[in-house]
Scaffold this motif. Structure first.
Motif, mmCIF file in Angstrom:
data_model
loop_
_atom_site.group_PDB
_atom_site.id
_atom_site.type_symbol
_atom_site.label_atom_id
_atom_site.label_comp_id
_atom_site.label_asym_id
_atom_site.label_seq_id
_atom_site.Cartn_x
_atom_site.Cartn_y
_atom_site.Cartn_z
ATOM 1 N N ALA A 34 0.827 -1.209 0.000
ATOM 2 C CA ALA A 34 0.000 0.000 0.000
ATOM 3 C C ALA A 34 0.861 1.258 0.000
ATOM 4 O O ALA A 34 0.574 2.229 -0.714
ATOM 5 N N ALA A 35 1.944 1.242 0.780
ATOM 6 C CA ALA A 35 2.836 2.400 0.834
ATOM 7 C C ALA A 35 3.540 2.615 -0.501
ATOM 8 O O ALA A 35 3.705 3.756 -0.959
ATOM 9 N N GLY A 36 3.945 1.516 -1.147
ATOM 10 C CA GLY A 36 4.595 1.628 -2.449
ATOM 11 C C GLY A 36 3.667 2.182 -3.508
ATOM 12 O O GLY A 36 4.064 3.026 -4.324
ATOM 13 N N LEU A 37 2.416 1.727 -3.504
ATOM 14 C CA LEU A 37 1.429 2.231 -4.465
ATOM 15 C C LEU A 37 1.147 3.713 -4.225
ATOM 16 O O LEU A 37 1.034 4.500 -5.166
ATOM 17 N N LYS A 38 1.038 4.081 -2.955
ATOM 18 C CA LYS A 38 0.761 5.484 -2.629
ATOM 19 C C LYS A 38 1.898 6.390 -3.091
ATOM 20 O O LYS A 38 1.673 7.488 -3.619
ATOM 21 N N ALA A 39 3.127 5.920 -2.925
ATOM 22 C CA ALA A 39 4.288 6.725 -3.329
ATOM 23 C C ALA A 39 4.339 6.923 -4.846
ATOM 24 O O ALA A 39 4.859 7.928 -5.335
ATOM 25 N N ALA A 40 3.794 5.956 -5.591
ATOM 26 C CA ALA A 40 3.835 6.028 -7.057
ATOM 27 C C ALA A 40 2.609 6.702 -7.652
ATOM 28 O O ALA A 40 2.506 6.826 -8.873
ATOM 29 N N THR A 41 1.680 7.131 -6.795
ATOM 30 C CA THR A 41 0.422 7.708 -7.278
ATOM 31 C C THR A 41 0.505 9.230 -7.332
ATOM 32 O O THR A 41 0.806 9.872 -6.330
ATOM 33 N N PRO A 42 0.228 9.826 -8.502
ATOM 34 C CA PRO A 42 0.233 11.291 -8.608
ATOM 35 C C PRO A 42 -0.873 11.898 -7.744
ATOM 36 O O PRO A 42 -1.864 11.233 -7.425
ATOM 37 N N ALA A 43 -0.720 13.153 -7.405
ATOM 38 C CA ALA A 43 -1.709 13.835 -6.580
ATOM 39 C C ALA A 43 -2.891 14.299 -7.437
ATOM 40 O O ALA A 43 -2.699 14.848 -8.519
ATOM 41 N N GLY A 44 -4.098 14.064 -6.949
ATOM 42 C CA GLY A 44 -5.294 14.588 -7.590
ATOM 43 C C GLY A 44 -5.697 13.869 -8.868
ATOM 44 O O GLY A 44 -4.913 13.129 -9.458
ATOM 45 N N GLN A 45 -6.953 14.088 -9.287
ATOM 46 C CA GLN A 45 -7.471 13.440 -10.484
ATOM 47 C C GLN A 45 -6.762 13.915 -11.744
ATOM 48 O O GLN A 45 -6.569 13.144 -12.685
ATOM 49 N N PHE A 180 -6.102 -2.137 -7.605
ATOM 50 C CA PHE A 180 -6.651 -2.392 -6.277
ATOM 51 C C PHE A 180 -7.718 -1.355 -5.927
ATOM 52 O O PHE A 180 -8.795 -1.690 -5.444
ATOM 53 N N ASP A 181 -7.415 -0.080 -6.203
ATOM 54 C CA ASP A 181 -8.375 0.983 -5.908
ATOM 55 C C ASP A 181 -9.600 0.882 -6.814
ATOM 56 O O ASP A 181 -10.725 1.150 -6.383
ATOM 57 N N ALA A 182 -9.371 0.506 -8.073
ATOM 58 C CA ALA A 182 -10.487 0.385 -9.013
ATOM 59 C C ALA A 182 -11.454 -0.706 -8.571
ATOM 60 O O ALA A 182 -12.676 -0.516 -8.559
ATOM 61 N N LEU A 183 -10.914 -1.854 -8.191
ATOM 62 C CA LEU A 183 -11.768 -2.974 -7.771
ATOM 63 C C LEU A 183 -12.549 -2.638 -6.512
ATOM 64 O O LEU A 183 -13.670 -3.118 -6.314
ATOM 65 N N ALA A 184 -11.966 -1.802 -5.658
ATOM 66 C CA ALA A 184 -12.651 -1.411 -4.425
ATOM 67 C C ALA A 184 -13.881 -0.551 -4.721
ATOM 68 O O ALA A 184 -14.810 -0.481 -3.909
ATOM 69 N N LYS A 185 -13.905 0.102 -5.888
ATOM 70 C CA LYS A 185 -15.029 0.967 -6.259
ATOM 71 C C LYS A 185 -16.173 0.190 -6.917
ATOM 72 O O LYS A 185 -17.277 0.706 -7.063
ATOM 73 N N ILE A 186 -15.900 -1.035 -7.358
ATOM 74 C CA ILE A 186 -16.860 -1.778 -8.171
ATOM 75 C C ILE A 186 -17.672 -2.739 -7.320
ATOM 76 O O ILE A 186 -17.117 -3.527 -6.542
#
Length: 206
Positions: A34-45, A180-186
């Motif tokens: 989770a920490a690795g994914l968060k670090a690689a995720t850009p800020a905002g939509q 992971f985030d996408a599947l959590a929305k579905i």
């Protein structure tokens, strides 16, 4: 004497009986992922949209970031003109239909084929003859440049793959940073009939 199929199955059966030599997963493994994914995720939509665009261009896809719905029709008019498209297949999504109607008003020569107004046989024949399709994805995955389409009995999937060229609409608020985030929305029930599309079709897909 055993044939090759039986020999392979025997080896598989023997292998599954062997104990697993890999150690147990570390207790903090999920937190580290989770920490690795968060670090690689850009800020905002907007950051996710720019990441999606960069990733899909790496695999020969094309992505246009449009600031308002009003900018969709003129962009599509230019792109349809470039491929001399006179038939456009539409899926059942309300956004696809709305943009399709706007295109027809501006391009009277354009025949928009609404998939859900056709019976199965007519849909299959007419959509296969359309050089382009206009569809709307349910979600997008930014880090993999992947579109997610959910199907139900009321929605046709033929417009997503029968035409040679597919133009896909995706609202920016439907972008997720990763799978992971996408599947959590579905919703789990809707996710039972889900298709993931990553970039243009390639020879390696076959």
């Amino acid at each position: 004497m055993k044939n090759s199929r039986e020999a392979i199955l025997d080896r598989v059966k023997a292998a599954v009986k062997q104990p697993v030599h890999r150690g147990a997963m570390p207790a903090d493994a999920e937190q580290k992922v989770a920490a690795g994914l968060k670090a690689a995720t850009p800020a905002g939509q907007q950051g996710l949209a720019e990441q999606f665009k960069a990733e899909i261009e790496k695999i020969s896809g094309e992505c246009h970031l449009i600031s308002s719905e009003a900018g969709i029709t003129p962009l599509l008019m230019n792109m349809l003109g470039e491929i001399q498209c006179t038939k456009l297949a539409l899926d059942s999504h309300s956004m696809s239909r709305k943009i399709g109607q706007a295109l027809q008003q501006k391009m009277p020569q354009l025949d928009c084929i609404d998939a859900m107004t056709q019976d199965y046989d007519a849909r299959r024949i007419r959509l296969a003859g359309a050089p382009a399709g206009l569809v709307t994805a349910d979600y997008g995955i930014a880090d993999a440049a992947t579109l997610i389409v959910l199907y139900d009995q009321q929605q046709s999937n033929m417009a997503h793959f029968l035409p040679e060229t597919i133009f896909t609409l995706l609202p920016i608020n439907k972008l997720a940073p990763n799978l992971f985030d996408a599947l959590a929305k579905i919703d789990r029930e809707k996710g039972k009939n889900m298709v993931l599309i990553t970039g243009p079709s390639r020879t390696a897909d076959i």
